[in-house]
Write a protein that holds these residues in place. Structure first.
Motif, PDB file in Angstrom:
ATOM      1  N   ASP A 290      45.337  62.268  45.633  1.00  0.00           N
ATOM      2  CA  ASP A 290      45.675  61.212  46.579  1.00  0.00           C
ATOM      3  C   ASP A 290      46.423  61.724  47.815  1.00  0.00           C
ATOM      4  OD1 ASP A 290      44.817  58.429  46.061  1.00  0.00           O
ATOM      5  OD2 ASP A 290      46.802  57.930  46.833  1.00  0.00           O
TER       6      ASP A 290
ATOM      7  N   ARG B  50      41.326  60.456  43.826  1.00  0.00           N
ATOM      8  CA  ARG B  50      42.013  59.357  44.505  1.00  0.00           C
ATOM      9  C   ARG B  50      42.136  58.169  43.572  1.00  0.00           C
ATOM     10  NH1 ARG B  50      38.690  55.046  46.177  1.00  0.00           N
ATOM     11  NH2 ARG B  50      40.425  54.289  47.436  1.00  0.00           N
TER      12      ARG B  50
ATOM     13  N   SER C  14      44.313  52.940  45.815  1.00  0.00           N
ATOM     14  CA  SER C  14      45.254  53.648  46.686  1.00  0.00           C
ATOM     15  C   SER C  14      45.247  53.083  48.100  1.00  0.00           C
ATOM     16  CB  SER C  14      44.908  55.135  46.739  1.00  0.00           C
ATOM     17  OG  SER C  14      45.696  55.810  47.700  1.00  0.00           O
TER      18      SER C  14
ATOM     19  N   HIS D 190      48.610  54.979  44.196  1.00  0.00           N
ATOM     20  CA  HIS D 190      48.952  56.299  44.724  1.00  0.00           C
ATOM     21  C   HIS D 190      49.501  57.217  43.628  1.00  0.00           C
ATOM     22  CE1 HIS D 190      49.993  59.348  47.581  1.00  0.00           C
ATOM     23  NE2 HIS D 190      51.288  59.202  47.425  1.00  0.00           N
TER      24      HIS D 190
END
Length: 260
Positions: A119, A207, A211, A239
């Motif tokens: 991320d 990711r 996010s 995140h």
């Protein structure tokens, strides 16, 4: 057990290790974080790997520093690899640590065999850290700290911040200093496409599906712009999915390492 090393710039960095005696994985935490939450990754990877998790400058048990610029963080990472004789190692970096990872891969390919970015985008527009000004300097209890963070943290999982909680004679506080975090954030905002595409090592981008830092479009462009790069999306993860969706995170890294 916590060990320490001192970088050429004079900053003492704390680190911990877990796992077997096999190939090294250097895990780099994000801003506000610490290295130790990444140690359980070693259990998933098995005895063929070991995880080394430093506290980066201004975080955890490591020293505060006068410089929180990009070069300083990247040079710290190189110093850890060189002093612990880890090269070439696999880097796993979350957020701030992810940018540090792909920048080092571009600048010092001799130190990096492959890297995993958690991320961390190749372009990071500025966002406000004004909420730091609303946090107390100390808290009467860990429960109070938990309540305040749950109310005021808008990006990320409060557990990410609670890893830095420490009890003192004056109450509970964070190991990091707000001014250091502000400087770290000030230097990390920007575009890093040149760094992202400058290396040739195998790479994995992971990711969170929910996010707000790396959206799907940016992730797709990052993978398209760089050969030998894979993408994994953690469904429902924000995140800090490395905490909230730990099993999926561990599986993604383990599957990637099997391809090396």
């Amino acid at each position: 057990m916590t060990s320490y090393l001192t970088t050429p710039s004079g900053v003492r960095l704390a680190y911990e290790q877990s796992g077997g005696t096999g190939r090294p994985v250097l895990a780099l935490h994000g801003a506000f974080g610490r290295g130790r939450p990444f140690l359980p990754l070693a259990d998933r990877l098995g005895p063929g790997w070991r995880v080394i998790a430093p506290d980066q400058r201004g975080h955890g048990n490591s020293d505060r520093a006068g410089d929180y610029g990009r070069d300083a963080y990247v040079e710290d990472t190189a110093a850890v690899i060189e002093q612990l004789d880890l090269a070439p190692c696999v880097l796993v970096g979350h957020s701030l640590g992810g940018v540090n990872a792909f920048q080092l891969a571009a600048r010092r390919p001799d130190l990096v065999a492959a890297f995993v970015v958690l991320d961390a985008p190749a372009e990071l527009p500025p966002h406000s850290s004004d909420w730091l000004d609303t946090l107390p300097a100390t808290y009467a209890s860990l429960d109070e700290m938990r309540r305040v963070l749950a109310d005021r943290v808008t990006i990320g999982d409060p557990r990410h911040f609670l890893e830095s909680a420490v009890e003192t004679d004056d109450g509970w506080r964070m190991r990091w200093h707000p001014d250091d975090i502000r400087e770290t954030k000030r230097h990390i905002f920007g575009e890093y496409w040149a760094d992202w595409t400058a290396s040739t090592q195998p790479a994995l981008l992971v990711r969170g599906g929910a996010s707000v830092i790396v959206d799907a479009d940016v992730a797709d462009r990052m993978v398209a712009a760089r050969p030998d790069t894979r993408l994994v999306t953690v469904d429902g993860g924000g995140h800090d999915f490395y905490l909230s969706h730990r099993e999926q995170f561990h599986d993604a890294v383990a599957d990637f390492l099997e391809t090396l």
